[in-house]
Design an enzyme around this catalytic site. Structure first.
Site, PDB file in Angstrom:
ATOM      1  N   CYS A  86       0.842  -1.206   0.000  1.00 44.83           N
ATOM      2  CA  CYS A  86       0.000   0.000   0.000  1.00 44.83           C
ATOM      3  C   CYS A  86       0.876   1.254   0.000  1.00 44.83           C
ATOM      4  O   CYS A  86       1.501   1.570  -1.002  1.00 44.83           O
ATOM      5  CB  CYS A  86      -0.963  -0.040   1.180  1.00 44.83           C
ATOM      6  SG  CYS A  86      -2.381   1.087   1.011  1.00 44.83           S
ATOM      7  N   HIS A 203      -3.437  -5.702   1.080  1.00 46.36           N
ATOM      8  CA  HIS A 203      -2.760  -5.936   2.357  1.00 46.36           C
ATOM      9  C   HIS A 203      -2.728  -7.414   2.731  1.00 46.36           C
ATOM     10  O   HIS A 203      -3.656  -7.905   3.396  1.00 46.36           O
ATOM     11  CB  HIS A 203      -3.480  -5.164   3.473  1.00 46.36           C
ATOM     12  CG  HIS A 203      -3.293  -3.697   3.446  1.00 46.36           C
ATOM     13  ND1 HIS A 203      -2.334  -3.047   4.195  1.00 46.36           N
ATOM     14  CD2 HIS A 203      -3.953  -2.728   2.768  1.00 46.36           C
ATOM     15  CE1 HIS A 203      -2.411  -1.741   3.982  1.00 46.36           C
ATOM     16  NE2 HIS A 203      -3.386  -1.519   3.115  1.00 46.36           N
ATOM     17  N   GLU A 205      -1.001  -8.818   5.021  1.00 48.32           N
ATOM     18  CA  GLU A 205      -0.885  -8.978   6.474  1.00 48.32           C
ATOM     19  C   GLU A 205      -2.243  -8.976   7.164  1.00 48.32           C
ATOM     20  O   GLU A 205      -2.362  -9.398   8.323  1.00 48.32           O
ATOM     21  CB  GLU A 205       0.023  -7.887   7.066  1.00 48.32           C
ATOM     22  CG  GLU A 205      -0.615  -6.517   7.246  1.00 48.32           C
ATOM     23  CD  GLU A 205      -0.709  -5.686   5.969  1.00 48.32           C
ATOM     24  OE1 GLU A 205      -1.096  -4.501   6.070  1.00 48.32           O
ATOM     25  OE2 GLU A 205      -0.379  -6.214   4.882  1.00 48.32           O
TER      26      GLU A 205
END
Length: 233
Positions: A86, A203, A205
């Site tokens: 990002c 994302h 994660e």
């Protein structure tokens, strides 16, 4: 394998990245402060999401001049593994480690929802455990994720197999209707020519644990570990 997660003023996904890396890979991981002058001792550097320096001027433009970025750039040019997520992707383009730029989303609104990504490159260090054409579900959260590059640059990206992820539907079909931000050619993530630097807007994660209801993001972190283990024999 040792990971380092860079922390800029305004980073807000640094803790998420550190937790996901430690949980998924079981490898050591540290924070690296933006004023650090060295990244020695690390095998992979992660630039996390957030709003580095408040996105003043434009996203990633100020972070690119943080003291830590000089050693990160040198690390990348020596072949070190670098992952920008990002805002980290935005910083990588500003630093010249990846071509192109990230513009405002086509609808000028902040977007936060799941997206489907088709794996276009299964030989990169970040997707070595995937198969070309496979589909993963990874959330986005950005206001400036509209990837743009001039036509010659886009052509080179496509010809050199540097497009790693592309926005798609559940079945892997690529249409403008599933392009959330207007990115050229539905591009969601690209790598450099050498393949050791990846920038992606979604994302991983945030979808790397069962408790989150989705573990597709594990692909990126496990692939990095597999690549490193293979390199080390």
């Amino acid at each position: 394998m040792k990971f380092g997660v860079v922390v800029f003023p305004g980073s807000n996904c640094d803790a998420d990245c550190l937790h996901a890396i430690k949980t998924v890979t079981g490898q050591p991981v540290d924070y690296i402060w933006h004023k650090s002058g060295s990244v020695d001792g690390y095998d992979c550097i992660v630039l996390p999401g957030g709003f580095s320096y408040g996105d003043y001027l434009r996203c990633g433009a100020v972070a690119r001049f943080s003291p830590v970025m000089s050693p990160v750039i040198e690390f990348a040019r020596r072949g070190g593994l670098v992952l920008g997520i990002c805002n980290g992707f935005q910083v990588l383009t500003e630093a010249g480690l990846l071509p192109g730029a990230l513009h405002r989303n086509k609808n000028l609104s902040f977007l936060c929802h799941d997206t489907y990504l088709r794996v276009e490159n299964d030989i990169s260090p970040f997707t070595s455990l995937a198969s070309r054409g496979s589909v993963i579900k990874v959330p986005i959260a950005h206001g400036e994720g509209n990837y743009f590059a001039d036509s010659d640059t886009v052509r080179r990206l496509e010809e050199n197999n540097q497009v790693v992820f592309r926005y798609c539907d559940y079945n892997g079909e690529i249409t403008q209707g599933v392009n959330p931000n207007g990115s050229v050619n539905n591009i969601a993530g690209i790598c450099n020519e050498q393949g050791n630097v990846l920038g992606m807007m979604p994302h991983p994660e945030r979808c790397a644990e069962e408790i989150l209801g989705n573990i597709d993001g594990q692909l990126i972190f496990k692939s990095l570990l597999e690549t490193w283990q293979r390199r080390c024999g």
